[in-house]
Design a protein around this motif. Sequence first.
Motif, PDB file in Angstrom:
ATOM      1  N   UNK A 136       0.761  -1.617  -0.151  1.00  0.00           N
ATOM      2  CA  UNK A 136       0.158   0.609   0.336  1.00  0.00           C
ATOM      3  C   UNK A 136       1.519   1.222   0.201  1.00  0.00           C
ATOM      4  N   UNK A 137       2.123   0.777   0.394  1.00  0.00           N
ATOM      5  CA  UNK A 137       2.884   2.302   0.304  1.00  0.00           C
ATOM      6  C   UNK A 137       3.444   2.343  -0.901  1.00  0.00           C
ATOM      7  N   UNK A 138       3.868   1.790  -1.571  1.00  0.00           N
ATOM      8  CA  UNK A 138       4.122   1.451  -3.165  1.00  0.00           C
ATOM      9  C   UNK A 138       5.168   0.385  -2.952  1.00  0.00           C
ATOM     10  N   UNK A 139       5.648   0.150  -2.120  1.00  0.00           N
ATOM     11  CA  UNK A 139       7.277  -1.177  -1.901  1.00  0.00           C
ATOM     12  C   UNK A 139       6.662  -2.478  -2.698  1.00  0.00           C
ATOM     13  N   UNK A 140       7.511  -3.093  -3.595  1.00  0.00           N
ATOM     14  CA  UNK A 140       7.978  -4.044  -4.294  1.00  0.00           C
ATOM     15  C   UNK A 140       7.943  -5.159  -2.885  1.00  0.00           C
TER      16      UNK A 140
END
Length: 196
Positions: free
Chosen positions: A25-29
């Motif tokens: 949700x925070x954009x991390x892979x």
Amino acid sequence: MAARPDVVVLGAGVSGLSTGIRLVESGARVLVRTAAPPAHTTSALAGAMVGPNLSPPGDTGLHPVRGPRIVVRNPGLDRFFMEAPMAPTWASIFPHGDHVVLGGGQRRSDDTTPDPAEEADVLARCVAIEPALAAAEVLEHRVGLRPGRAAPRVEAERRGDALVVHNYGHAGNGVMLSWGCAREAAALALGGTPPA
């Protein structure tokens, strides 16, 4: 070739998966690594109760907490029950449609062998609360181990070039604490400050 992950989450129980979701949700892979698929984790055995955290503050170290789960055919129950305050044994009754999850024990042990005496004790305590369970067919008896501590460990530490974020030790409070601890762990993993 797939892109290299930003974060590797070790474990696919409720804490690992909720942390993975917060990171995504925070954009991390995110790459999740686990010894067993989610359906075979201790989290799959959980009664999944949410309520006040009755754990005392402090940190005396990690230890395995044995938790039996007895599954019986549902004789028509539609309300849950959980005895409090928590002690080494108690009664808990969690209806889930056609079956009911019965619980009521936690002790330090790394033994996951189902114990017929423990099963009889859990059943007797639950039947004393809900007599309709007396004739319920036992469908399953499994024992899971929870990582227990006096308080969960959610903190970051450097190990060489790697940042390791710890998020474990929830004992029987994993479902209840998972999303809040996952939010803190994700913030630490991404280099931020955990939310207050």
